[in-house]
Design an enzyme around this catalytic site. Structure first.
Site, PDB file in Angstrom:
ATOM      1  N   GLU A 132      21.095  -7.859  28.479  1.00 25.25           N
ATOM      2  CA  GLU A 132      20.245  -8.141  27.255  1.00 25.25           C
ATOM      3  C   GLU A 132      18.775  -7.636  27.407  1.00 25.25           C
ATOM      4  O   GLU A 132      18.294  -7.167  26.811  1.00 25.25           O
ATOM      5  CB  GLU A 132      20.056  -9.814  27.491  1.00 25.25           C
ATOM      6  CG  GLU A 132      19.182 -10.509  26.635  1.00 25.25           C
ATOM      7  CD  GLU A 132      19.483 -10.354  24.954  1.00 25.25           C
ATOM      8  OE1 GLU A 132      20.298  -9.486  24.722  1.00 25.25           O
ATOM      9  OE2 GLU A 132      19.140 -11.213  24.357  1.00 25.25           O
ATOM     10  N   THR A 184      14.116  -6.457  18.043  1.00 32.57           N
ATOM     11  CA  THR A 184      13.442  -7.482  18.742  1.00 32.57           C
ATOM     12  C   THR A 184      12.227  -7.034  19.530  1.00 32.57           C
ATOM     13  O   THR A 184      11.008  -7.652  19.296  1.00 32.57           O
ATOM     14  CB  THR A 184      14.419  -7.757  20.009  1.00 32.57           C
ATOM     15  OG1 THR A 184      15.584  -8.658  19.228  1.00 32.57           O
ATOM     16  CG2 THR A 184      13.826  -8.962  20.590  1.00 32.57           C
TER      17      THR A 184
HETATM   18  N1  HSE Z   1      13.651 -15.503  21.759  1.00 29.96           N
HETATM   19  C1  HSE Z   1      13.561 -13.752  21.334  1.00 29.96           C
HETATM   20  C2  HSE Z   1      12.565 -13.496  20.295  1.00 29.96           C
HETATM   21  C3  HSE Z   1      14.918 -13.798  20.614  1.00 29.96           C
HETATM   22  O1  HSE Z   1      12.303 -14.321  19.406  1.00 29.96           O
HETATM   23  O2  HSE Z   1      11.997 -12.583  20.383  1.00 29.96           O
HETATM   24  C4  HSE Z   1      15.202 -12.505  20.143  1.00 29.96           C
HETATM   25  O3  HSE Z   1      16.061 -11.841  21.296  1.00 29.96           O
END
Ligand code: HSE
Length: 313
Positions: A132, A184
């Site tokens: 990840e 992201t």
């Molecule tokens: N918590 C992460 C974000 C989730 O909101 O950037 C996405 O991978």
């Protein structure tokens, strides 16, 4: 017992649950990624084929999240042999549904199954996180629920940092994924580096209310707390097409709230029963259709079991 092949599935996930940025997430019923691994005498993981990605995911084992997670498991179990990987993408890339987490988790679970499950499920978390981290950052709010299922609170990256929370019986979700991509990384770049003390108090209060509501199985209070994010959505809203319109439409049709799923652009409507599911799904589809934007709508709930081994042979 060791096998020649093993196949595993890992579900889509909704991270953040509104206010719980980087710490709360849930596994979703239905969609997910599948990884088939076959044993090879050469050490290490190689990608043999990738399906369903329209040629966009790298075959380079150092850049592919499935092979990175697979290599981490091989190292953890000190395997002398290696694996060939067939990655079957069921989830769109950059959609806010935990696509990279699902590939990492499915690969880690498949490799562990291939070698006769030397590791317990939660011991795979570190390997999944390595995958990840290669594309999304070192946070476990997608990989933890994809691996373990249900709703998870993850306050760090160690095993003792993960808590599984109870899943309220009446909780239902409608997800809408408009046909745009939000990476992201891009969605993290727009976030503020610091927040004021006032905002910090508000946000921590909302997270506390959310966890309390989840434990009490109170979906109405849960939705109210989820939607009380004054930090993350404020910064990311501009990246999410028709977010405010979609929220209004979903609530009009019977949803309690609507939040960004992970880093978006998928939006997640929260419902307290399946009664309004169809009307919420239709209302969300109508928003994007009116703006001539394609979208995929999913009526779903929480997948309590997370990743699963599909076959070993
Ligand atoms: N918590 C992460 C974000 C989730 O909101 O950037 C996405 O991978």
């Amino acid at each position: 017992m060791v096998f020649a092949i093993a196949e595993a599935f890992a579900p889509a996930t909704v991270a953040n649950l509104g206010v719980g940025f980087d710490i709360l997430g849930l596994a979703v019923e239905g969609a997910g990624d599948t990884v088939l691994v076959e044993k090879r005498s050469e050490p290490g993981a190689v990608i043999l084929s990738i399906e369903g990605d329209e040629g966009r995911i790298p075959y380079d084992a150092d850049r592919n999240v499935a092979s990175i997670a697979a290599n981490a498991v091989l190292k953890q179990i000190q395997a002398e042999e290696g694996v060939g990987i067939i990655l079957k993408k069921g989830l769109p890339i950059g959609s806010g549904l935990g696509s990279s987490a699902a590939s990492s988790v499915a690969a880690a679970v498949a490799v562990n199954a291939l070698f006769g499950e030397p590791l317990k499920r939660h011991e795979l978390l570190g390997a999944c996180l390595e995958g990840e981290a290669a594309v999304s950052g070192y946070h476990a709010d997608n990989v933890a629920p994809a691996l373990l299922g249900g709703i998870t609170l993850t306050t760090g990256t160690g095993l003792s940092d993960i808590q599984r929370l109870p899943v309220p019986d009446t909780l239902r979700l409608v997800l809408v994924s408009p046909a745009v991509e939000v990476s992201t990384a891009a969605a993290r770049r727009v976030l503020p580096a610091d927040v004021s003390l006032k905002l910090m108090v508000h946000q921590t209060g909302a997270v506390a209310r959310l966890v309390d509501a989840i434990y009490r199985g109170d979906v109405v209070a849960m939705a109210r707390a989820m939607g009380d994010d004054h930090v993350i959505e404020a910064a990311r809203a501009k990246l999410m097409p028709y977010l405010h319109e979609a929220r209004e439409a979903a609530i009009q049709a019977g949803a309690l709230t609507l939040v960004i799923s992970g880093a978006g652009p998928t939006l997640c409507a929260v419902l307290n029963s399946s009664d309004a599911e169809t009307s919420v799904a239709q209302a969300l589809e109508d928003v994007y259709t009116q703006h001539k934007m394609a979208c995929v709508v999913r009526k779903t709930g929480v997948a309590v079991d997370g990743a699963r081994v599909l076959q070993t042979n």
